[in-house]
Design an enzyme around this catalytic site. Structure first.
Site, short mmCIF file in Angstrom:
data_model
loop_
_atom_site.label_atom_id
_atom_site.label_comp_id
_atom_site.label_asym_id
_atom_site.label_seq_id
_atom_site.Cartn_x
_atom_site.Cartn_y
_atom_site.Cartn_z
N ILE A 185 41.25 50.67 35.32
CA ILE A 185 40.68 50.79 36.66
C ILE A 185 39.42 49.94 36.71
O ILE A 185 38.83 49.61 35.69
CB ILE A 185 40.40 52.26 37.05
CG1 ILE A 185 39.47 52.95 36.06
CG2 ILE A 185 41.70 53.04 37.16
CD1 ILE A 185 39.12 54.38 36.45
N ASP A 186 39.02 49.60 37.92
CA ASP A 186 37.92 48.66 38.12
C ASP A 186 36.60 49.20 37.58
O ASP A 186 36.41 50.41 37.45
CB ASP A 186 37.76 48.32 39.60
CG ASP A 186 38.98 47.61 40.17
OD1 ASP A 186 39.71 46.97 39.39
OD2 ASP A 186 39.20 47.71 41.39
N LEU A 187 35.68 48.28 37.35
CA LEU A 187 34.36 48.60 36.82
C LEU A 187 33.67 49.71 37.62
O LEU A 187 33.14 50.66 37.05
CB LEU A 187 33.49 47.34 36.80
CG LEU A 187 32.02 47.51 36.42
CD1 LEU A 187 31.89 47.88 34.95
CD2 LEU A 187 31.24 46.22 36.72
N ARG B 134 41.35 48.83 47.37
CA ARG B 134 40.18 48.20 47.99
C ARG B 134 40.60 47.17 49.04
O ARG B 134 40.00 47.08 50.12
CB ARG B 134 39.32 47.56 46.90
CG ARG B 134 38.83 48.56 45.87
CD ARG B 134 38.31 47.91 44.59
NE ARG B 134 37.07 47.19 44.82
CZ ARG B 134 36.42 46.51 43.88
NH1 ARG B 134 36.92 46.49 42.64
NH2 ARG B 134 35.31 45.88 44.16
#
Length: 300
Positions: A138-140, A238
């Protein structure tokens, strides 16, 4: 005596159907053909302690052992994460083959450079005291539940379960504007030629993307939305939210005018456990800042 790096031992349940060893490995346990080839050609699959031809029928209560030397895996040396000493890891679920951990916002899922430390995978390696194997990321700036494999045997099994949609991930997002009800977004996602960091709807080399949404709470300015991934494209949630006109509050790439930090949390993992095929639901509690800030946005 041959030394095996990995051994998987399973006892078949009382309701085990009468199928062949090959069907058990390929259809029920979802092992890739490559693994099955090695297990057969090297006689590394044992039923009740002995090797049997692949067309032999298995029965309830049989003991099945899978043995792997390590060279059966395509990239055995690509997961050498430097272990974190005394890691602070929030483990939500763990069994012999995998664990589900709650990644905090602001931590990278994995290293991007040789020798890099401080990522989630470094922490897991330190927790396990041996190497870990990444299944998904998963993203930062996204927090929440992440599956990590404890051995390379289950990685392709979990990959297949995810691609088949049998492992479901759910997220909560705080977004700009009012979203009502529920629905589905099917906008294809590709690369954004103007910015290598970004993806965009109908961008270059677009692929099918599917997101299901359900409004939890909303007002005239903000909404708290439950999101389910039908596919797993990069930045999918997103991008879909930004394209819908409701970007995530604090998204540094798709909502740069927002000065907040990003509010996107993977709060639920619907897991299918390899080998047993047991279905379980794992919940990752909302971070304190997320739940507390809902008051600020009048969505408590």
């Amino acid at each position: 005596m041959t030394n095996y790096q990995w051994q998987i031992r399973e006892q078949l349940t009382a309701n085990q159907p009468a199928i062949s060893i090959r069907e058990l490995l390929q259809r029920q346990w979802l092992l890739p053909n490559r693994f099955v080839h090695y297990l057969r050609s090297r006689r590394q699959v044992l039923v009740n302690g002995k090797y049997h031809p692949m067309n032999t029928t298995v029965h309830p209560g049989d003991q099945v052992m899978l043995q792997f030397k390590g060279d059966e895996f395509r990239h055995p040396g690509n997961n050498q994460y430097i272990p974190t000493r005394r890691p602070k890891l929030a483990v939500l679920y763990e069994n012999r083959d995998l664990l589900v951990v709650n990644k905090p916002r602001g931590q990278k899922s994995h290293p991007n450079e040789m020798g890099e430390t401080g990522t989630l995978m470094n922490d897991v390696a330190g927790y396990l005291h041996h190497q870990a194997y990444m299944v998904h990321r998963i993203d930062l700036q996204t927090s929440g539940a992440v599956i990590v494999a404890k051995n390379p045997v289950v990685v392709p099994i979990l990959d297949r379960l995810i691609s088949q949609g049998r492992i479901h991930r759910e997220y909560l997002a705080l977004v700009e504007g009012q979203i009502k009800g529920s629905g589905e977004w099917n906008w294809p996602i590709g690369n954004d030629p103007s910015d290598i960091r970004k993806r965009k709807v109908n961008g270059e080399h677009s692929q099918r993307a599917q997101t299901f949404y359900q409004t939890v709470k909303s007002n005239s300015e903000y909404s708290l939305v439950d999101l389910k991934l039908g596919t797993g494209r990069t930045h999918q949630l997103r991008v879909h939210l930004e394209y819908s006109g409701h970007p995530i509050v604090g998204d540094p790439i798709y909502n740069p005018s927002s000065s907040a930090k990003m509010y996107l949390h993977g709060y639920k993992q619907r897991l299918v456990v390899p080998f047993s095929n047991q279905k379980i639901t794992i919940t990752a509690p909302l971070p304190d800042y997320f739940s507390q800030d809902l008051v600020k946005y009048h969505l408590e």
